[in-house]
Design a protein around this motif. Structure first.
Motif, short mmCIF file in Angstrom:
data_model
loop_
_atom_site.label_atom_id
_atom_site.label_comp_id
_atom_site.label_asym_id
_atom_site.label_seq_id
_atom_site.Cartn_x
_atom_site.Cartn_y
_atom_site.Cartn_z
N UNK A 148 -2.40 -6.56 9.90
CA UNK A 148 -1.30 -6.56 8.94
C UNK A 148 -1.39 -5.30 8.09
N UNK A 149 -0.24 -4.90 7.58
CA UNK A 149 -0.25 -3.79 6.62
C UNK A 149 -0.60 -4.34 5.24
N UNK A 150 -1.41 -3.59 4.50
CA UNK A 150 -1.75 -3.96 3.13
C UNK A 150 -1.47 -2.78 2.21
N UNK A 151 -0.88 -3.07 1.05
CA UNK A 151 -0.67 -2.01 0.06
C UNK A 151 -2.03 -1.58 -0.48
N UNK A 152 -2.16 -0.30 -0.81
CA UNK A 152 -3.43 0.24 -1.31
C UNK A 152 -3.22 0.91 -2.66
N UNK A 153 -4.29 0.99 -3.44
CA UNK A 153 -4.22 1.71 -4.71
C UNK A 153 -4.44 3.21 -4.48
N UNK A 154 -5.33 3.52 -3.54
CA UNK A 154 -5.67 4.92 -3.29
C UNK A 154 -5.69 5.17 -1.78
N UNK A 155 -5.09 6.27 -1.37
CA UNK A 155 -5.20 6.72 0.02
C UNK A 155 -6.03 8.00 -0.03
N UNK A 156 -7.22 7.96 0.56
CA UNK A 156 -8.10 9.12 0.50
C UNK A 156 -7.85 10.01 1.70
N UNK A 157 -7.76 11.30 1.46
CA UNK A 157 -7.52 12.25 2.55
C UNK A 157 -7.29 13.62 1.97
N UNK A 158 -6.56 14.44 2.71
CA UNK A 158 -6.19 15.76 2.22
C UNK A 158 -4.67 15.90 2.35
N UNK A 159 -3.92 15.68 1.30
CA UNK A 159 -4.33 15.36 -0.08
C UNK A 159 -4.71 13.88 -0.22
N UNK A 160 -5.08 13.49 -1.42
CA UNK A 160 -5.29 12.07 -1.72
C UNK A 160 -4.12 11.58 -2.57
N UNK A 161 -3.81 10.29 -2.41
CA UNK A 161 -2.66 9.73 -3.13
C UNK A 161 -3.11 8.53 -3.95
N UNK A 162 -2.67 8.47 -5.20
CA UNK A 162 -2.91 7.29 -6.04
C UNK A 162 -1.55 6.62 -6.24
N UNK A 163 -1.46 5.35 -5.85
CA UNK A 163 -0.19 4.62 -5.97
C UNK A 163 -0.21 3.77 -7.24
N UNK A 164 0.61 4.18 -8.22
CA UNK A 164 0.63 3.40 -9.47
C UNK A 164 1.25 2.02 -9.21
N UNK A 165 2.20 1.97 -8.27
CA UNK A 165 2.75 0.67 -7.88
C UNK A 165 1.67 -0.18 -7.24
N UNK A 166 0.81 0.46 -6.46
CA UNK A 166 -0.28 -0.25 -5.79
C UNK A 166 -1.29 -0.82 -6.76
N UNK A 167 -1.48 -0.17 -7.91
CA UNK A 167 -2.44 -0.68 -8.91
C UNK A 167 -2.01 -2.08 -9.36
N UNK A 168 -0.68 -2.23 -9.54
CA UNK A 168 -0.17 -3.53 -9.99
C UNK A 168 -0.03 -4.52 -8.83
N UNK A 206 -3.37 -6.19 -14.17
CA UNK A 206 -2.69 -4.99 -14.63
C UNK A 206 -1.23 -4.99 -14.21
N UNK A 207 -0.36 -4.51 -15.11
CA UNK A 207 1.06 -4.39 -14.80
C UNK A 207 1.45 -2.92 -14.92
N UNK A 211 -0.98 -0.47 -21.01
CA UNK A 211 -1.58 0.70 -21.67
C UNK A 211 -2.95 1.07 -21.11
N UNK A 212 -3.57 0.18 -20.36
CA UNK A 212 -4.89 0.50 -19.78
C UNK A 212 -4.79 1.34 -18.51
#
Ligand SMILES: [Zn+2]
Length: 282
Positions: A148-168, A206-207, A211-212
């Protein structure tokens, strides 16, 4: 350890609760020998050329983004396909409007990485360069265990991606939350009442407007930095900021806990980076 001389941070203006200058200053503090640059959002940087050229670039990018959408969470890995006209229009409007979001759409991490890689200038893609892209898009990859596909907070690679939507959205909430949500469905409650009931059962989570998030963003950006330094993803210590959290409680514990920020191994690694030099943030 691979040295990093330049770090480019691309901000996501749609996530207003993150103070990106604070995040950039934190990365600079941890990596004093590198130069840290704070930029606007990568996907919307159509500054070169005239209006017609910018329009054509936005149209091509919208088509690529629409093709990167995951249609089926379960089953075989997503293949690039010709997107529908409506999907392209949606992406095009989203690129033009920095207030818009992309809730409910999951994008394939490999395709998004390719899109980002093409947008980064070749002069900033060297071995000693690191780009960290913040986005509010939900980005997923396929888990080989459950297919299955799962949403992630961080995709590590070149470049790396941080998903703010994924944090929540990516790390799961407490089991009590899901039980409460299900019970409220059975009871036929209104949406607001459902949320109230669910919250009463839930652990802390977290939403998007939390503020955190600035503090969490610092730790997630460091995951990209350490991956580039060592080639090794994440840490197994639940109290280290490099831990790959699958539950909201784990994310809060690893990023916002009151103990040391990093485990012994990673503290030692970052102490080595401190010894490398001390340059002002530019
Ligand atoms: Zn660690």
């Amino acid at each position: 350890m691979i040295g990093i001389s330049k770090i480019f941070i691309y901000a996501e203006p749609r996530c207003r609760s993150i103070d990106y200058e604070d995040v950039a200053a934190y990365i600079q503090e941890k990596m004093p020998a590198a130069e840290v640059f704070l930029r606007g959002p990568l996907l919307e940087e159509f500054t070169g050329g005239g209006a017609a050229m910018r329009e054509a670039r936005a149209r091509a990018l919208a088509t690529a983004l629409a093709a990167a959408r995951i249609r089926r969470i379960e089953g075989p890995a997503a293949q690039a396909r010709q997107p529908l006209g409506g999907e392209v229009e949606y992406e095009f409007r989203r690129l033009k409007n920095r207030e818009s979001s992309a809730f409910g759409i999951l994008y394939d991490s490999r395709m998004i990485l390719e899109i980002c890689r093409d947008l980064i200038p070749s002069t900033e893609s060297g071995l000693a360069d690191l780009s960290i892209i913040f986005t509010n898009q939900l980005i997923g990859n396929r888990d080989l265990a459950d297919k299955r596909y799962h949403a992630r907070t961080v995709i590590l690679g070149a470049p790396s991606i941080v998903s703010t939507g994924g944090v929540a959205e990516a790390p799961a909430r407490a089991r009590g939350y899901y039980l409460a949500r299900r019970s409220s469905e059975w009871l036929g409650l209104q949406e607001e009442e459902k949320n109230r009931l669910a919250r009463s059962f839930a652990d802390d989570f977290l939403e998007l407007e939390d503020p955190r998030l600035t503090s969490v963003a610092k730790g997630l950006a460091m995951q990209a930095v350490v991956y580039r330094l060592t080639g090794k993803p994440f840490c197994t210590d639940k109290d280290c900021r490099l831990f790959n959290a699958h539950w909201q409680s784990e994310l809060i514990r690893s990023q916002l806990g009151s103990g040391p920020e990093f485990c012994r191994v990673h503290s030692d690694l970052l102490a080595e980076c401190q010894d490398l030099g001390d340059k002002p943030w530019t």
